[in-house]
Design a protein around this motif. Structure first.
Motif, PDB file in Angstrom:
ATOM      1  N   SER A   1       0.806  -1.218   0.000  1.00 22.03           N
ATOM      2  CA  SER A   1       0.000   0.000   0.000  1.00 22.03           C
ATOM      3  C   SER A   1       0.843   1.274   0.000  1.00 22.03           C
ATOM      4  O   SER A   1       2.060   1.248   0.160  1.00 22.03           O
TER       5      SER A   1
ATOM      6  N   ASP B   1      -4.286   3.898  -0.485  1.00 23.57           N
ATOM      7  CA  ASP B   1      -4.529   2.969  -1.590  1.00 23.57           C
ATOM      8  C   ASP B   1      -3.768   1.666  -1.327  1.00 23.57           C
ATOM      9  O   ASP B   1      -2.658   1.680  -0.787  1.00 23.57           O
TER      10      ASP B   1
ATOM     11  N   ALA C   1      -2.252  -1.179  -3.529  1.00 26.40           N
ATOM     12  CA  ALA C   1      -1.930  -1.549  -4.904  1.00 26.40           C
ATOM     13  C   ALA C   1      -2.199  -3.026  -5.156  1.00 26.40           C
ATOM     14  O   ALA C   1      -2.631  -3.406  -6.242  1.00 26.40           O
TER      15      ALA C   1
ATOM     16  N   SER D   1      -7.366  -4.676  -5.480  1.00 23.63           N
ATOM     17  CA  SER D   1      -6.778  -3.366  -5.204  1.00 23.63           C
ATOM     18  C   SER D   1      -7.847  -2.452  -4.630  1.00 23.63           C
ATOM     19  O   SER D   1      -9.000  -2.509  -5.059  1.00 23.63           O
TER      20      SER D   1
ATOM     21  N   LEU E   1      -8.532   1.380  -4.532  1.00 25.18           N
ATOM     22  CA  LEU E   1      -8.093   2.636  -5.142  1.00 25.18           C
ATOM     23  C   LEU E   1      -9.154   3.708  -4.940  1.00 25.18           C
ATOM     24  O   LEU E   1     -10.340   3.458  -5.192  1.00 25.18           O
ATOM     25  N   ASN E   2      -8.727   4.865  -4.468  1.00 22.03           N
ATOM     26  CA  ASN E   2      -9.638   5.991  -4.223  1.00 22.03           C
ATOM     27  C   ASN E   2     -10.825   5.584  -3.352  1.00 22.03           C
ATOM     28  O   ASN E   2     -11.958   5.986  -3.594  1.00 22.03           O
TER      29      ASN E   2
ATOM     30  N   ARG F   1      -3.028  -2.175 -11.327  1.00 17.38           N
ATOM     31  CA  ARG F   1      -4.193  -1.294 -11.379  1.00 17.38           C
ATOM     32  C   ARG F   1      -3.817   0.077 -10.842  1.00 17.38           C
ATOM     33  O   ARG F   1      -4.374   1.084 -11.237  1.00 17.38           O
ATOM     34  N   PHE F   2      -2.887   0.099  -9.894  1.00 18.55           N
ATOM     35  CA  PHE F   2      -2.346   1.340  -9.338  1.00 18.55           C
ATOM     36  C   PHE F   2      -1.093   1.661 -10.142  1.00 18.55           C
ATOM     37  O   PHE F   2      -0.079   0.983 -10.008  1.00 18.55           O
TER      38      PHE F   2
END
Length: 134
Positions: free
Chosen positions: A37, A43, A45, A61, A63-64, A111-112
């Protein structure tokens, strides 16, 4: 719930990002997770989440503030309750490569996209942690 956090220095992060491995050795009875992370954004990852009772290994993941679609399909599940495992993770330009006991288990596409910002590795759940090696 037992949680062990390992803070990764920028120098170690660079080693991981230069195609070297992070290895975690542990034993588990029911389920655990390993999070890669970013501390300032929260986030994740990559979350690796073996679930012994479900006989699956969930990858995802955060994310946001939202989880993405879970990845669960694997040709085999090497995790057995009470056994010790060596889990090695390599970060490449396009994906993470994950090995268990020296054998490839899965690839996980990034994805990150700013994976260079990963600065924390967290191991949590019903685990006995033997070591973390960079």
């Amino acid at each position: 719930k037992k949680v062990r956090s390992v803070w990764v220095t920028p120098q170690v992060t660079q080693k991981i990002l230069m195609h070297r491995s992070l290895t975690v050795s542990l034993s588990c009875v029911s389920r655990f997770h390993i999070n890669f992370s970013v501390s300032f954004s929260k986030d994740i990852a990559l979350q690796i989440n073996p679930r012994m009772t479900e006989c699956c290994v969930v990858r995802n993941s955060l994310l946001n503030g939202g989880w993405g679609p879970e990845e669960r399909d694997l040709p085999h599940n090497p995790f057995r309750p009470g056994d010790y495992f060596d889990i090695s993770v390599r970060c490449g330009n396009y994906r993470f490569k994950v090995f268990v006991n020296g054998q490839p288990l899965f690839n996980y596409g990034h994805r990150f996209q700013n994976f260079q910002q990963i600065d924390t590795v967290e191991v949590g759940g019903d685990v006995v942690l033997s070591y973390v090696q960079f």
